[in-house]
Enzyme design. Structure first.
Site, mmCIF file in Angstrom:
data_model
loop_
_atom_site.group_PDB
_atom_site.id
_atom_site.type_symbol
_atom_site.label_atom_id
_atom_site.label_comp_id
_atom_site.label_asym_id
_atom_site.label_seq_id
_atom_site.Cartn_x
_atom_site.Cartn_y
_atom_site.Cartn_z
ATOM 1 N N ARG A 71 2.141 -5.789 15.596
ATOM 2 C CA ARG A 71 1.131 -6.290 14.654
ATOM 3 C C ARG A 71 0.875 -7.788 14.874
ATOM 4 O O ARG A 71 -0.256 -8.255 14.768
ATOM 5 C CB ARG A 71 1.587 -6.048 13.210
ATOM 6 C CG ARG A 71 1.551 -4.581 12.818
ATOM 7 C CD ARG A 71 2.010 -4.387 11.395
ATOM 8 N NE ARG A 71 1.203 -5.120 10.433
ATOM 9 C CZ ARG A 71 1.645 -5.572 9.255
ATOM 10 N NH1 ARG A 71 2.884 -5.383 8.893
ATOM 11 N NH2 ARG A 71 0.844 -6.220 8.446
ATOM 12 N N ASP A 109 -1.962 -12.622 8.458
ATOM 13 C CA ASP A 109 -2.557 -12.721 9.799
ATOM 14 C C ASP A 109 -2.996 -14.121 10.220
ATOM 15 O O ASP A 109 -3.373 -14.345 11.359
ATOM 16 C CB ASP A 109 -3.741 -11.740 9.918
ATOM 17 C CG ASP A 109 -4.820 -11.972 8.836
ATOM 18 O OD1 ASP A 109 -5.028 -13.125 8.393
ATOM 19 O OD2 ASP A 109 -5.469 -10.965 8.446
ATOM 20 N N HIS A 124 2.420 -13.589 0.759
ATOM 21 C CA HIS A 124 3.315 -12.643 1.423
ATOM 22 C C HIS A 124 3.834 -13.163 2.764
ATOM 23 O O HIS A 124 4.243 -12.381 3.611
ATOM 24 C CB HIS A 124 2.610 -11.289 1.606
ATOM 25 C CG HIS A 124 2.338 -10.583 0.312
ATOM 26 N ND1 HIS A 124 1.515 -9.488 0.197
ATOM 27 C CD2 HIS A 124 2.783 -10.821 -0.942
ATOM 28 C CE1 HIS A 124 1.463 -9.092 -1.067
ATOM 29 N NE2 HIS A 124 2.219 -9.897 -1.776
ATOM 30 N N GLY A 197 -11.498 -7.885 -1.071
ATOM 31 C CA GLY A 197 -10.869 -7.009 -0.065
ATOM 32 C C GLY A 197 -9.423 -6.677 -0.359
ATOM 33 O O GLY A 197 -8.619 -6.568 0.559
ATOM 34 N N THR A 198 -9.103 -6.505 -1.641
ATOM 35 C CA THR A 198 -7.739 -6.072 -1.965
ATOM 36 C C THR A 198 -7.782 -4.858 -2.880
ATOM 37 O O THR A 198 -8.664 -4.766 -3.746
ATOM 38 C CB THR A 198 -6.906 -7.201 -2.599
ATOM 39 O OG1 THR A 198 -5.653 -6.652 -3.066
ATOM 40 C CG2 THR A 198 -7.605 -7.906 -3.748
ATOM 41 N N ASN A 223 -15.609 -5.695 -2.784
ATOM 42 C CA ASN A 223 -14.831 -4.633 -2.157
ATOM 43 C C ASN A 223 -15.789 -3.523 -1.734
ATOM 44 O O ASN A 223 -16.846 -3.346 -2.345
ATOM 45 C CB ASN A 223 -13.779 -4.072 -3.142
ATOM 46 C CG ASN A 223 -12.637 -3.359 -2.433
ATOM 47 O OD1 ASN A 223 -12.844 -2.424 -1.671
ATOM 48 N ND2 ASN A 223 -11.418 -3.822 -2.673
HETATM 49 P P1 OAD Z 1 -4.998 -2.614 1.109
HETATM 50 O O1 OAD Z 1 -4.952 -2.009 2.476
HETATM 51 O O2 OAD Z 1 -4.197 -1.992 0.036
HETATM 52 O O3 OAD Z 1 -6.490 -2.656 0.549
HETATM 53 C C1 OAD Z 1 -7.565 -3.127 1.316
HETATM 54 C C2 OAD Z 1 -8.781 -3.135 0.427
HETATM 55 O O4 OAD Z 1 -9.848 -3.695 1.154
HETATM 56 C C3 OAD Z 1 -9.231 -1.767 -0.071
HETATM 57 O O5 OAD Z 1 -9.474 -1.830 -1.468
HETATM 58 C C4 OAD Z 1 -10.542 -1.516 0.692
HETATM 59 O O6 OAD Z 1 -11.497 -0.782 -0.082
HETATM 60 C C5 OAD Z 1 -11.037 -2.944 0.909
HETATM 61 N N1 OAD Z 1 -11.898 -3.154 2.103
HETATM 62 C C6 OAD Z 1 -11.828 -2.548 3.315
HETATM 63 N N2 OAD Z 1 -12.746 -3.057 4.151
HETATM 64 C C7 OAD Z 1 -13.409 -4.025 3.470
HETATM 65 C C8 OAD Z 1 -14.471 -4.937 3.800
HETATM 66 N N3 OAD Z 1 -15.021 -4.971 5.017
HETATM 67 N N4 OAD Z 1 -14.898 -5.786 2.818
HETATM 68 C C9 OAD Z 1 -14.346 -5.767 1.572
HETATM 69 N N5 OAD Z 1 -13.344 -4.936 1.227
HETATM 70 C C10 OAD Z 1 -12.872 -4.084 2.144
HETATM 71 O O7 OAD Z 1 -4.612 -4.146 1.308
HETATM 72 P P2 OAD Z 1 -4.129 -5.219 0.244
HETATM 73 O O8 OAD Z 1 -4.785 -5.054 -1.062
HETATM 74 O O9 OAD Z 1 -4.210 -6.522 0.931
HETATM 75 O O10 OAD Z 1 2.060 -6.228 0.918
HETATM 76 O O11 OAD Z 1 -2.617 -4.853 0.098
HETATM 77 C C11 OAD Z 1 -1.826 -5.693 -0.687
HETATM 78 C C12 OAD Z 1 -0.447 -5.740 -0.158
HETATM 79 O O12 OAD Z 1 0.051 -4.421 -0.120
HETATM 80 C C13 OAD Z 1 -0.300 -6.234 1.266
HETATM 81 O O13 OAD Z 1 -0.230 -7.622 1.346
HETATM 82 C C14 OAD Z 1 0.976 -5.613 1.659
HETATM 83 C C15 OAD Z 1 0.638 -4.224 1.172
HETATM 84 O O14 OAD Z 1 1.526 -3.313 1.010
HETATM 85 C C16 OAD Z 1 3.259 -6.395 1.472
HETATM 86 O O15 OAD Z 1 3.495 -6.115 2.617
HETATM 87 C C17 OAD Z 1 4.281 -6.972 0.523
#
Ligand code: OAD
Length: 255
Positions: A71, A109, A124, A197-198, A223
């Site tokens: 990664r 990243d 994180h 994007g979370t 999102n």
């Molecule tokens: P996720 O993979 O859970 O969620 C990604 C989000 O981005 C989803 O809600 C998608 O709908 C949205 N998405 C995808 N493509 C997009 C785009 N082009 N524009 C806008 N939104 C988009 O990732 P995180 O929420 O970052 O933690 O996850 C949070 C944490 O959970 C991470 O940091 C990691 C993970 O498990 C740890 O490792 C502690």
């Protein structure tokens, strides 16, 4: 233009202290998979949720370090997309008129750094840095694959059998204290909060927007899909951050 973007642009133009929280979705348009998407290639049969834990590292440091190194190389090869660039522009435009901007990111990243954002809080940690399991010394490996898995830490390898682990927060681990303090301070004083994007399911990051709203800050979500906070924010912009953010910054700071 989308009426939500127009309304948020107006809020942004009048804001004095802005907090942005980003998640893996903002890096999707840079070619990096989000955390909950299935993995590919060698790693397609592994669940990220079972690799990103201290228990996984204890049980199989070779597998976990190989996965993180794979990664890491993907992140190093990736470039920021227009969403990252727009956030760097938002910060410089706000700072230029005496406003405050804090970028809280769950991403490991470093693409926000590459895009030129400055006031970044890495909730994180970072996958680009690794740290010694014995003394905590940090190191930034080069752009080639690590030579040995699990990687020995040169500082403590001989005396204490130290290993290098990625400098990220695993499930079940505490977030870095300085990051928590910086995030709390920014959320406690912001008048506009954008969640981008979370999936808004991992704490404590997911609760920051609720806290900001309770304090009276205006709230926005960008999102591609609805999330648990979509119904509670003032404005929900459904779309790709790489498209919505440049439009928003153009509309807020035109002229
Ligand atoms: P996720 O993979 O859970 O969620 C990604 C989000 O981005 C989803 O809600 C998608 O709908 C949205 N998405 C995808 N493509 C997009 C785009 N082009 N524009 C806008 N939104 C988009 O990732 P995180 O929420 O970052 O933690 O996850 C949070 C944490 O959970 C991470 O940091 C990691 C993970 O498990 C740890 O490792 C502690």
């Amino acid at each position: 233009m989308d009426s939500a973007i127009e309304a948020v642009a107006e809020a942004l133009a009048g804001a004095t202290s802005v907090v942005v929280l980003t998640g893996a979705g903002i890096s999707a348009e840079s070619g990096l998979r989000t955390f909950r998407e299935t993995m590919e290639g060698l790693w397609k049969d592994f669940d990220p949720m079972t690799l990103a834990t201290p228990e996984a590292w204890e049980a199989d440091p070779e597998k976990v370090s190989r996965w993180y190194d794979w990664r890491r190389l993907g992140c190093l090869a990736a470039d920021p997309n227009p969403g990252h660039v727009a956030l760097a522009q938002m910060e410089s435009r706000l700072n230029a008129r005496g406003g405050r901007f804090t970028l809280l990111t769950q991403n490991v990243d470093r693409l926000h750094h590459k895009a030129g954002s400055r006031n970044i809080v890495e909730l994180h940690g970072s996958i680009i840095q690794w740290r010694c399991t014995v003394c905590g010394a940090k190191t930034t490996p080069g752009p080639e694959s690590l030579p040995k898995f699990p990687p020995p830490a040169t500082c403590c390898a001989a005396s204490h059998r130290g290993l290098l682990r990625p400098d990220v927060v695993w499930f079940g681990e505490m977030l870095p204290e300085e990051a928590l303090a910086a995030a709390s301070e920014a959320v406690a004083t912001c008048d506009l909060f954008l969640s981008i994007g979370t999936s808004s399911i991992v704490q404590p990051a997911a609760s920051y927007i609720l806290w900001a709203a309770r304090r009276g800050a205006e709230t926005v979500e960008i999102n591609t899909e609805p999330t648990p906070i979509s119904d509670t924010v003032d404005w929900s912009i459904m779309g790709k951050s790489g498209e919505a953010l440049p439009n928003l910054v153009r509309a807020a700071f035109a002229g």
